[in-house]
Structures are given as C-alpha cells and as structure tokens.
Scaffold this motif. Structure first.
Motif, PDB file in Angstrom:
ATOM      1  N   ALA A   1       1.029  -7.541   2.137  1.00  0.00           N
ATOM      2  CA  ALA A   1       1.057  -5.885   1.984  1.00  0.00           C
ATOM      3  C   ALA A   1       2.315  -5.346   2.448  1.00  0.00           C
ATOM      4  O   ALA A   1       2.791  -4.447   1.851  1.00  0.00           O
ATOM      5  CB  ALA A   1       0.114  -5.217   1.926  1.00  0.00           C
ATOM      6  N   PHE A   2       2.446  -5.649   3.538  1.00  0.00           N
ATOM      7  CA  PHE A   2       3.639  -4.982   4.498  1.00  0.00           C
ATOM      8  C   PHE A   2       5.199  -5.722   3.886  1.00  0.00           C
ATOM      9  O   PHE A   2       6.090  -4.645   3.715  1.00  0.00           O
ATOM     10  CB  PHE A   2       3.709  -5.464   5.874  1.00  0.00           C
TER      11      PHE A   2
ATOM     12  N   GLY B   1      -1.299  -2.083   3.581  1.00  0.00           N
ATOM     13  CA  GLY B   1      -1.458  -3.166   4.816  1.00  0.00           C
ATOM     14  C   GLY B   1      -2.148  -2.668   5.982  1.00  0.00           C
ATOM     15  O   GLY B   1      -2.543  -3.410   6.726  1.00  0.00           O
ATOM     16  N   THR B   2      -1.773  -1.236   6.318  1.00  0.00           N
ATOM     17  CA  THR B   2      -2.633  -0.671   7.421  1.00  0.00           C
ATOM     18  C   THR B   2      -3.919  -0.841   7.327  1.00  0.00           C
ATOM     19  O   THR B   2      -4.798  -1.401   8.179  1.00  0.00           O
ATOM     20  CB  THR B   2      -2.201   0.391   7.748  1.00  0.00           C
ATOM     21  N   ILE B   3      -4.571  -0.429   6.264  1.00  0.00           N
ATOM     22  CA  ILE B   3      -6.262  -0.481   5.892  1.00  0.00           C
ATOM     23  C   ILE B   3      -6.746  -2.001   6.115  1.00  0.00           C
ATOM     24  O   ILE B   3      -7.407  -2.162   6.761  1.00  0.00           O
ATOM     25  CB  ILE B   3      -6.324   0.040   4.482  1.00  0.00           C
TER      26      ILE B   3
ATOM     27  N   THR C   1      -7.868  -0.662  -3.656  1.00  0.00           N
ATOM     28  CA  THR C   1      -6.915   0.221  -4.302  1.00  0.00           C
ATOM     29  C   THR C   1      -5.430  -0.354  -4.576  1.00  0.00           C
ATOM     30  O   THR C   1      -4.657   0.081  -5.169  1.00  0.00           O
ATOM     31  CB  THR C   1      -6.695   1.584  -3.368  1.00  0.00           C
ATOM     32  N   ASN C   2      -5.373  -1.614  -4.103  1.00  0.00           N
ATOM     33  CA  ASN C   2      -4.438  -2.286  -4.313  1.00  0.00           C
ATOM     34  C   ASN C   2      -4.547  -3.639  -4.729  1.00  0.00           C
ATOM     35  O   ASN C   2      -5.491  -4.282  -4.274  1.00  0.00           O
ATOM     36  CB  ASN C   2      -3.436  -2.618  -2.976  1.00  0.00           C
ATOM     37  N   TRP C   3      -3.762  -4.399  -5.504  1.00  0.00           N
ATOM     38  CA  TRP C   3      -3.880  -5.659  -5.909  1.00  0.00           C
ATOM     39  C   TRP C   3      -3.679  -6.731  -5.103  1.00  0.00           C
ATOM     40  O   TRP C   3      -4.405  -7.832  -4.948  1.00  0.00           O
ATOM     41  CB  TRP C   3      -2.911  -5.852  -7.215  1.00  0.00           C
ATOM     42  N   VAL C   4      -2.848  -6.359  -3.836  1.00  0.00           N
ATOM     43  CA  VAL C   4      -2.577  -7.096  -2.697  1.00  0.00           C
ATOM     44  C   VAL C   4      -3.941  -7.602  -1.907  1.00  0.00           C
ATOM     45  O   VAL C   4      -4.181  -8.645  -1.782  1.00  0.00           O
ATOM     46  CB  VAL C   4      -1.484  -6.845  -1.828  1.00  0.00           C
ATOM     47  N   THR C   5      -4.548  -6.470  -1.626  1.00  0.00           N
ATOM     48  CA  THR C   5      -5.868  -6.549  -0.769  1.00  0.00           C
ATOM     49  C   THR C   5      -7.141  -6.842  -1.555  1.00  0.00           C
ATOM     50  O   THR C   5      -8.117  -6.663  -0.976  1.00  0.00           O
ATOM     51  CB  THR C   5      -5.696  -5.243  -0.113  1.00  0.00           C
ATOM     52  N   ALA C   6      -6.964  -6.749  -2.817  1.00  0.00           N
ATOM     53  CA  ALA C   6      -8.447  -6.746  -3.647  1.00  0.00           C
ATOM     54  C   ALA C   6      -9.170  -8.029  -3.478  1.00  0.00           C
ATOM     55  O   ALA C   6     -10.251  -8.138  -3.331  1.00  0.00           O
ATOM     56  CB  ALA C   6      -8.000  -6.693  -5.154  1.00  0.00           C
TER      57      ALA C   6
END
Length: 150
Positions: free
Chosen positions: A42-43, A51-53, A100-105
């Motif tokens: 994410a970063f 990325g932080t979450i 909330t983001n496809w990267v972290t789903a």
C-alpha cells in the motif's frame, strides 16, 4: 495422500480439544504477516492511509499472537489473552477498516477468518493462555557433591 485424507485430517483437528485454537493461532500469525506485507504494498502504491492502518493492525496482531512466546507481554495482555472471545471480537472489528482499499482487503478477509476460528474455539469451551506461577527450584542438598565435581 488424497483429498479425502486431507479432509479427514482437518476434521480430526477441528474436533479435538485444542485443535481449533492452534489453527486460529497460526492463522492469526499468518494474518499479521500478511497485513504487514500488504502495508508495504500500500505504501508503494501511494495509499499511505491504508498502509498505515494495515501496518498498525499487523503489528497489533503480531504482538498479541507473539505474547505467547514473550513472558513480559503476558502480564500486559492478561485480560486480552484469558478468553478467545476477546480476540475474536477485536479481530472482527479490526477487519472493517481494511476493506476500504483493494490492497488491504485480503488482510481483512484473513482477520475475519481468524476471528471466526477464535469465536469457534471459545464456543467449544477452549481456554486462552493461563498464567501459571513460576516455580523456583533449589538444588537438592544430596546432589551437592555431584555438582561440585562439575
């Protein structure tokens, strides 16, 4: 080893007394590592909030699951480690911001799986980590001559 053998082995592990909590523990360790890896991705894709979450949640899961191996953390997380229901609820709540983001789903899905496994372990009546008092032993006086020769 066929697919039926794998299913029967998995069924055996899920029906034994400590099987579910063991699977949940290792799944949660994997989830923490996945969340940390997804935070790096994410970063790299300029999603600093996601990325932080993901990094914070991944480190939280890693600390909670790693507290089993680090005795000072057992005192700090005593309330959280007593029963599996607290981990199930925490991981369930922590999964929502990751969607909330496809990267972290994918990390959110893994958190939901870990939450479900811990809830199932709690429902089955499995217990969390119990703090047992440290018993200090002394050297038996009858063995002192033997120890002096070492």
């Amino acid at each position: 080893m066929g697919f039926d053998d794998v299913l029967s082995s998995l069924r055996f592990v899920l029906l034994t007394s400590s099987g579910v909590s063991t699977i949940a523990h290792y799944c949660s360790i994997f989830t923490g590592l996945v969340l940390i890896l997804l935070s790096i991705i994410a970063f790299c894709t300029s999603n600093t909030t996601a990325g932080t979450i993901s990094l914070i949640f991944g480190l939280f899961v890693a600390v909670v699951e790693g507290s089993k191996y680090i005795p000072p953390l057992l005192n700090f997380l005593d309330f959280f480690l007593d029963s599996f229901i607290w981990r199930a609820v925490a991981y369930f709540i922590l999964s929502f911001p990751t969607f909330t983001n496809w990267v972290t789903a994918f990390g959110g899905v893994m958190l939901l799986i870990s939450s479900g496994l811990y809830a199932y372990a709690w429902w089955r009546g499995e217990k969390g980590i119990s703090k047992e008092p440290v018993v200090r032993t002394t050297v038996d006086e009858s063995q002192e001559p033997f120890l002096a020769t070492l």
